[in-house]
Design an enzyme around this catalytic site. Structure first.
Site, mmCIF file in Angstrom:
data_model
loop_
_atom_site.group_PDB
_atom_site.id
_atom_site.type_symbol
_atom_site.label_atom_id
_atom_site.label_comp_id
_atom_site.label_asym_id
_atom_site.label_seq_id
_atom_site.Cartn_x
_atom_site.Cartn_y
_atom_site.Cartn_z
ATOM 1 N N CYS A 135 0.467 -3.645 3.741
ATOM 2 C CA CYS A 135 0.199 -2.286 3.699
ATOM 3 C C CYS A 135 -1.342 -2.191 3.433
ATOM 4 O O CYS A 135 -2.241 -3.098 3.223
ATOM 5 C CB CYS A 135 0.862 -1.953 2.388
ATOM 6 N N CYS A 136 -1.621 -0.842 3.694
ATOM 7 C CA CYS A 136 -2.901 -0.392 3.922
ATOM 8 C C CYS A 136 -3.825 -1.364 4.909
ATOM 9 O O CYS A 136 -3.255 -1.065 6.160
ATOM 10 C CB CYS A 136 -3.721 -0.645 2.209
ATOM 11 N N ILE A 137 -4.860 -1.782 4.502
ATOM 12 C CA ILE A 137 -5.548 -2.578 5.576
ATOM 13 C C ILE A 137 -4.902 -3.923 6.163
ATOM 14 O O ILE A 137 -5.454 -4.536 7.321
ATOM 15 C CB ILE A 137 -7.057 -2.668 5.136
ATOM 16 N N PRO A 139 -2.179 -4.853 7.470
ATOM 17 C CA PRO A 139 -1.699 -5.269 8.783
ATOM 18 C C PRO A 139 -2.499 -5.692 9.811
ATOM 19 O O PRO A 139 -2.258 -6.302 10.804
ATOM 20 C CB PRO A 139 -1.340 -3.710 9.274
ATOM 21 N N THR A 197 3.423 -0.220 5.944
ATOM 22 C CA THR A 197 3.108 0.877 5.438
ATOM 23 C C THR A 197 1.538 1.257 5.317
ATOM 24 O O THR A 197 0.730 0.299 5.003
ATOM 25 C CB THR A 197 3.941 1.447 4.194
#
Length: 224
Positions: A135-137, A139, A197
């Site tokens: 999630c957030c950065i 990925p 996400t």
């Protein structure tokens, strides 16, 4: 038996470590799903330490494992000891520590290096066809390691709500497919068993970020 899920942290604090609310949300939702979290972090120095009041780096030195232990309430293991065989899934919350301590994305973007222990863990779960939640950065780690994978970091058009949307363009340059999703939604790459996400990539109310992470965790546990 509940699923055993590795949660890899990158320190403690949004600007130089793991995002605390995201990390907490992951742990709460894993508990709600009846899964057991095993928390790991690399035993390395942080890239730097940021004063979270001023938003500026300081001269201080801190260790990623020691700082991550704050979130894990001391129940944490060195990432070097992670063994994929006894685990069912992997989740990595966001925060700038992902781009500074788990990789060099913060300074090198798409030309970054992912730290060996983190890359080894991601490749091991992927090879074992065990799900990975990001999630957030975080990925961007998959974008660098698994060319052609499908991911979301939210939206790809920058605006007040999506201040980090250019990240999506950089991921596309690495050969990934970026899928626009709202903060409360997830994207599932079925082939690679990746669940992503946007979390705090979006300027959204904290409960929406919490709900999006809940959907990610639920999907990861289901795939496990």
């Amino acid at each position: 038996m509940g699923k055993r899920v590795a949660v890899v942290l990158a320190g403690c604090g949004v600007y130089d470590g793991s995002e605390i609310h995201e990390s907490s949300a992951v742990l709460v939702h894993l508990s709600r799903e009846g899964a057991e979290a095993e928390v790991y972090a690399p035993d390395v120095d942080q890239m730097h330490v940021v004063d979270h009041v001023r938003g500026q780096p300081t001269q201080e030195k801190r260790n990623v494992l020691v700082e991550s232990a704050r979130i894990a309430r001391g129940n944490i293991k060195d990432l070097a000891t992670l063994d994929v065989k006894g685990l069912d899934a992997l989740i990595i919350p966001g925060g700038f520590g992902v781009a500074k301590n788990l990789s060099t994305w913060a300074t090198q973007g798409k030309n970054c290096i992912v730290s060996k222990e983190v890359e080894d863990a991601l490749r091991a779960f992927h090879a074992a066809k065990k799900p990975i939640g990001l999630c957030c950065i975080s990925p961007v780690l998959a974008a660098k390691i698994f060319p052609g994978c499908e991911l979301t970091v939210g939206h790809d058009t920058e605006c007040e709500k999506w201040p980090y949307a250019k990240t999506a363009d950089t991921m596309k340059e690495l050969g990934c497919k970026h899928v626009n999703k709202h903060v409360t939604e997830v994207h599932v790459d079925v082939k690679n068993k990746l669940v992503t996400t946007s979390a705090f990539m979006c300027n959204a109310p904290i409960h929406e970020i919490y709900d999006g992470i809940g959907k990610m965790v639920k999907e990861v546990v289901r795939l496990a």
